[in-house]
Design a protein around this motif. Structure first.
Motif, PDB file in Angstrom:
ATOM      1  N   ASN A   1       0.812  -1.220   0.000  1.00 57.15           N
ATOM      2  CA  ASN A   1       0.000   0.000   0.000  1.00 57.15           C
ATOM      3  C   ASN A   1       0.838   1.259   0.000  1.00 57.15           C
ATOM      4  OD1 ASN A   1      -2.511  -1.343  -0.019  1.00 57.15           O
ATOM      5  ND2 ASN A   1      -2.192  -1.864   2.143  1.00 57.15           N
TER       6      ASN A   1
ATOM      7  N   HIS B   1      -9.517  -4.713  -4.673  1.00 57.40           N
ATOM      8  CA  HIS B   1      -9.738  -6.041  -4.107  1.00 57.40           C
ATOM      9  C   HIS B   1     -10.728  -6.895  -4.894  1.00 57.40           C
ATOM     10  CE1 HIS B   1      -8.589  -8.491  -0.752  1.00 57.40           C
ATOM     11  NE2 HIS B   1      -9.841  -8.851  -0.551  1.00 57.40           N
TER      12      HIS B   1
ATOM     13  N   ASN C   1      -3.914  -9.574  -3.877  1.00 55.63           N
ATOM     14  CA  ASN C   1      -3.641  -9.005  -2.553  1.00 55.63           C
ATOM     15  C   ASN C   1      -3.254 -10.084  -1.543  1.00 55.63           C
ATOM     16  OD1 ASN C   1      -3.915  -6.084  -2.707  1.00 55.63           O
ATOM     17  ND2 ASN C   1      -6.024  -6.487  -3.332  1.00 55.63           N
TER      18      ASN C   1
ATOM     19  N   ARG D   1       0.257  -9.984   0.357  1.00 53.97           N
ATOM     20  CA  ARG D   1       0.305  -9.988   1.828  1.00 53.97           C
ATOM     21  C   ARG D   1       1.284 -11.056   2.317  1.00 53.97           C
ATOM     22  NH1 ARG D   1      -4.884  -9.993   2.182  1.00 53.97           N
ATOM     23  NH2 ARG D   1      -5.049 -12.186   2.757  1.00 53.97           N
TER      24      ARG D   1
END
Ligand code: TXA
Ligand code: MG
Length: 328
Positions: free
Chosen positions: A244, A309, A317, A321
């Motif tokens: 992000n 998303h 994502n 992550r």
């Protein structure tokens, strides 16, 4: 450990498909493209071949493998299909969906492949070369992603080669894969549970089911994780990953998404854009290759711009992550 093998890399054609099938019959390890990522195939009924496969990947034996088969009829010989499973298989096979189901009593897949679980993960790939190899071999083939355990999944034959050369028998080169992230895994238990977001968007599945997919329990207290491979740190490049990112710090590489620039981009050591036009399918296809490429360029950190998303964004994502998670 089977290091020191000669690993042939051959462009896919009829003769190479036949050779791949012969290697599988003989207990060999063969990497081949599927529509999602390259898989590392072994005869699912041959415990010795499967032991070699775990060793070649450096994969912990508690992490079970996906069995790939040619069609629903073959899948029904190894797993029990309830109404929900039939519905999903008929809607999405062949394609980037894996179903976790109860094993049949006479399931021919070796126990080692399912890590002793009484369930089995099954997938029917749509990639022409995967289908040709399955047809030529004629039985179930276990096929985890063809990378070293914990590394980023391969989307080209060159990625496979850089992880597994000297450890496997053959790499069938079918060019870059079209989807780029692994299959979506749905467990058909009392409820249909999303075990891993992937190449088939959640929304498509929920439309066919007419209801929401359940979430797996955050922390299974049975001591047996529902998706044993979903360790927090996985799909990991060596370089630190910062998610992000609204700006780029000096010395960082940038993994961009979409048409907008971020501040500090001129200071980035290198920049790759997953999809300049903001297309999530294109971004998924580029994700693992770009992570590998940026990882090789020696920045101290890969800064990643936010990715929406929806659609394949959920899988993108999820992998980002994991790439960013602390590792031991
Ligand atoms: O797209 C894909 O699915 C690729 C291509 C090559 O088919 N394969 C793939 O396999 O991603 P692998 O082994 O990298 O990931 C399989 C995941 C692991 O997280 C494993 O723990 C989970 O599936 N799995 C396998 N059997 C399971 C089972 N019986 N119950 C729950 N999870 C299972
Ligand atoms: Mg994998």
């Amino acid at each position: 450990m089977n290091v020191g093998l000669t690993t042939q890399v051959l462009a896919a054609n009829e003769a190479v498909v036949a050779l791949a099938a012969r290697w599988l019959v003989e207990g060999g390890l063969v990497a081949f493209p599927t529509e999602t990522v390259y898989g590392l195939g072994a005869d699912a009924t041959n415990p010795k071949a499967i032991a070699r496969l775990y060793a070649a990947k450096g994969r912990p034996a508690f992490n079970p493998l996906i069995a790939t088969v040619g069609d629903l009829a073959a899948a029904k010989r190894i797993a029990r299909f309830d109404a929900t499973a039939i519905k999903l298989a008929e809607a999405f096979w062949p394609g980037p969906l894996t179903l976790v189901l109860a094993k049949t009593g006479d399931c021919a897949v070796a126990d080692l492949a399912t890590a002793g679980l009484d369930t089995i993960a099954i997938r029917v790939p749509s990639h022409g070369i995967a289908r040709d190899i399955l047809r030529a071999f004629g039985g179930p083939v276990v096929a985890p992603s063809a990378n070293l355990s914990g590394h980023v999944s391969p989307t080209t034959a060159a990625h496979v080669q850089s992880d597994l050369a000297g450890r496997i028998d053959l790499i069938v080169d079918g060019g870059p894969v079209p989807v780029g992230v692994e299959s979506t895994i749905v467990g058909c238990f009392d409820d249909a549970v999303l075990l891993r977001p992937g190449g088939l968007p959640r929304g498509d599945i929920e439309r066919v089911l007419g209801r929401k997919l359940a979430q797996p329990p955050a922390d299974s207290d049975s001591g047996q994780p529902l998706a044993p491979g979903m360790l927090a740190s996985h799909y990991a490049p060596r370089t630190r990953v910062r998610l992000n990112a609204g700006s780029v710090e000096p010395g960082e590489a940038l993994l961009a998404f979409g048409p907008l620039a971020v501040s500090g981009v001129d200071a980035a050591t290198s920049v790759m854009n997953l999809s300049a036009r903001g297309d999530l399918d294109e971004a998924a296809a580029n994700l693992f290759g770009y992570l590998r490429a940026l990882d090789a360029r020696g920045a101290h950190t890969i800064a990643v711009m936010p990715v929406p998303h929806h659609g394949l964004g959920e899988a993108i994502n999820d992998r980002l992550r994991r790439a960013a998670a602390e590792r031991d």
